[in-house]
Design an enzyme around this catalytic site. Sequence first.
Site, short mmCIF file in Angstrom:
data_model
loop_
_atom_site.label_atom_id
_atom_site.label_comp_id
_atom_site.label_asym_id
_atom_site.label_seq_id
_atom_site.Cartn_x
_atom_site.Cartn_y
_atom_site.Cartn_z
CG ASN A 28 25.06 11.61 15.18
OD1 ASN A 28 25.55 11.01 14.22
ND2 ASN A 28 25.30 12.87 15.43
CG LEU A 29 25.81 5.45 18.75
CD1 LEU A 29 25.85 3.95 18.97
CD2 LEU A 29 25.46 6.18 20.05
CG HIS A 33 28.04 7.68 21.98
ND1 HIS A 33 28.09 8.56 20.93
CD2 HIS A 33 27.20 8.23 22.89
CE1 HIS A 33 27.29 9.60 21.18
NE2 HIS A 33 26.75 9.42 22.36
NE ARG A 183 22.99 19.71 20.47
CZ ARG A 183 22.52 19.10 21.56
NH1 ARG A 183 23.36 18.69 22.50
NH2 ARG A 183 21.22 18.90 21.72
#
Length: 278
Positions: A28-29, A33, A183
């Site tokens: 879930n980059l 990242h 998140r």
Amino acid sequence: MDVIHTVAELRARLAHEPGNALVPTMGNLHEGHIRLVESIRPQSACTVVSIFVNRLQFGPREDFDKYPRTFASDCAKLAAAGCDVVFAPDEAEIYPEPQTYTVEPPEIANILDGAVRPGHFRGVATVVLKLFNMVAPRAAIFGKKDYQQCIVLNNMARQLALPIRIILAETVRAPDGLALSSRNGYLSAPERAEAPQLHATLLRVATEVHAGKRDYRRIELSAMAHLAERGWQPDYVAIRRRTDLMPPLEGDAELVVLGAAKLGATRLIDNLELAAPA
Ligand code: PAF
């Protein structure tokens, strides 16, 4: 870019890559990242990004099942960022048998986030050590947004004499100050508008400390009360020493303020490094 799912294929691919670097992720980059990949790439002959949602670091009532899995878009972002190898094992590849041997970090794993998430840092340290053994990187990079994780892993690498340079990278923020996190995608529109207040609250703490105030407990409690008044459920706001995240002693100047609070159903964490004036 090679996409690899097994340890055997990974070892074959990396057999002649002595200078590889690892960016461990749970997928879930986001831009945070990608900055890790971009900053370590020039220092490594081969950049490996692991994508593995590690059940061992989630508590029984946490978001393991709903943690977003976005493999195709993650791979597209990594290819564009110049990643050389994506290592995306399934659970059976990382945990072919029950993981009864684990890394047991010291007291630092039981405070702050470790107090709210029992066993979390054991799960993180265990999977990261396994990934290190699978990838055999010369360097690995982690984002300071997960500050306690950074200290746990840095200390693990040092104390266990791992031949890996651990690099800690600055937190990447949205223009309004919110630390980028997978998140954040759980937040509703009104929650997303409120979310930068966690960073704003930590900035206020930093201003007080930089102004020479020393009553850290009062500053922490007033920051938590401020968040609670705005509808957050704070777990902690804590001013700590950077090295071991213990409460500062007289004369400790290298500090960090860490905050964790729930906004609706989403728990956010953030931190800021501070220097107490002499
Ligand atoms: O920071 C994360 O995404 C995870 O905790 C990590 C380091 C990839 C271990 O699962």
